[in-house]
Design a protein around this motif. Sequence first.
Motif, mmCIF file in Angstrom:
data_model
loop_
_atom_site.group_PDB
_atom_site.id
_atom_site.type_symbol
_atom_site.label_atom_id
_atom_site.label_comp_id
_atom_site.label_asym_id
_atom_site.label_seq_id
_atom_site.Cartn_x
_atom_site.Cartn_y
_atom_site.Cartn_z
ATOM 1 N N GLU A 1 -3.119 -0.543 9.862
ATOM 2 C CA GLU A 1 -2.514 -1.811 9.999
ATOM 3 C C GLU A 1 -3.571 -3.019 9.438
ATOM 4 O O GLU A 1 -3.148 -4.033 8.740
ATOM 5 C CB GLU A 1 -2.153 -2.311 11.244
ATOM 6 N N LYS A 2 -4.822 -2.990 9.765
ATOM 7 C CA LYS A 2 -5.820 -3.940 9.375
ATOM 8 C C LYS A 2 -5.813 -4.100 8.145
ATOM 9 O O LYS A 2 -6.172 -5.078 7.345
ATOM 10 C CB LYS A 2 -7.067 -3.585 10.347
ATOM 11 N N LEU B 1 -3.000 -8.167 1.868
ATOM 12 C CA LEU B 1 -2.154 -9.056 2.136
ATOM 13 C C LEU B 1 -2.982 -10.709 1.965
ATOM 14 O O LEU B 1 -2.653 -11.328 1.122
ATOM 15 C CB LEU B 1 -1.298 -9.172 3.207
ATOM 16 N N VAL B 2 -3.877 -10.519 2.729
ATOM 17 C CA VAL B 2 -4.980 -11.840 2.737
ATOM 18 C C VAL B 2 -5.502 -11.790 1.373
ATOM 19 O O VAL B 2 -5.790 -12.822 0.895
ATOM 20 C CB VAL B 2 -5.996 -11.499 3.733
ATOM 21 N N LYS C 1 -3.827 -3.383 5.837
ATOM 22 C CA LYS C 1 -2.358 -3.709 5.174
ATOM 23 C C LYS C 1 -2.738 -5.185 5.355
ATOM 24 O O LYS C 1 -2.247 -5.962 4.359
ATOM 25 C CB LYS C 1 -1.297 -3.275 5.760
ATOM 26 N N GLU C 2 -3.142 -5.695 6.450
ATOM 27 C CA GLU C 2 -3.286 -7.346 6.476
ATOM 28 C C GLU C 2 -4.337 -7.801 5.541
ATOM 29 O O GLU C 2 -4.106 -8.938 5.011
ATOM 30 C CB GLU C 2 -3.752 -7.339 8.031
#
Length: 369
Positions: free
Chosen positions: A137-138, A144-145, A140-141
Amino acid sequence: MNNRNEKKGDILIVDDIPENLQLLFTMLTKQGYEVRRVLSGKQALNVVKVEPPDLILLDIRMPELDGYEVCQRLKADETTQNIPVIFLSALNETFDKVTAFQVGGVDYISKPFQLQEVIIRVENQLNLLEMQRKLEEKNKELELVNKELEAFGYRVSHDLRNHLNVINSIIYLLSKKHGEKLDNVGLKNLKILEDESERMAEIIEDLWRLSESKSNYLDISLESFDLSGVVRKIVDRLKIKMKEKEKIVIIESDVYATGDEGLIKIAVENLLDNANKFTNKTEQPRIEFGQLQQQDQTVYFVKDNGVGFDTKKGNNLFTPFQRLHQEQEFPGTGIGLATVKRIIELHGGEIWYDAKVNQGTTFYFTFGE
């Protein structure tokens, strides 16, 4: 996957002996786990396709498909390959631990089942799975960032170029329409503006290329060039910042480097700018650029006799926004050395330093072969 807010985890037990299934089912449901049971390897494969569990407890000795074969098929399927498998084996059975791990098992539990052992091994695997999910999840974040930063960087680069174009147009108009009205000092200052505008355009372009890079995958241009000549041009520009203080600047001649000239120019300019800044309060300031040979490798250096620093405090020297001196004493952004390090590492090189308080600093750096 079932509602993990209500259940600690979804576990599938595969064993052809109903008594074993019931025993494990009772143990695990009392601990708050959601448990499903099947009597064969074929049933397990079908169930997993419909609704993958978080963890599988898999008996080895079963008719038709044994545990090893079931595990191999699970690991060969992209949709199920990440489900951890704990093998179940009786103490009196021949259990090949090497094969169990080779086919993808993560652990094993011996029969007869001990409650504490079962709980600990199950919890360990589910905790690892949860950590892996959080890490994904991190990631993926972060992706995105990174995409947002790329878009922001593109926009900033585009806007800065537009503003520079306006400045260049004004400089051109001043030069063509009012150049004859300017004295030598005015013309010299206009030329400085023109040169600095051109340099800013180069920096924007090079930094944009740098920001586009993904770790070490930037498609940099590797060419041999006169690094001494680059340093001379940088020093000529820096003389404007040297104010009224006379500084001895020594530039070794015929120093060549292989790499992306634009990016290396940014790195060396940052180092020289620091050397200039941190010698502003030195009585007889001296800045030196050169090269030396260490173990058949060319090592470049930028050396000064400025304020220096305590090397014990230099652990985060190349970390963005980390500073060893007060802003009021020596202004700066704290990103220069981070940029230098990244550029050098993109070239497969290294950077390190030697410094003493009030005796100056030397930065050494290399570029990969």
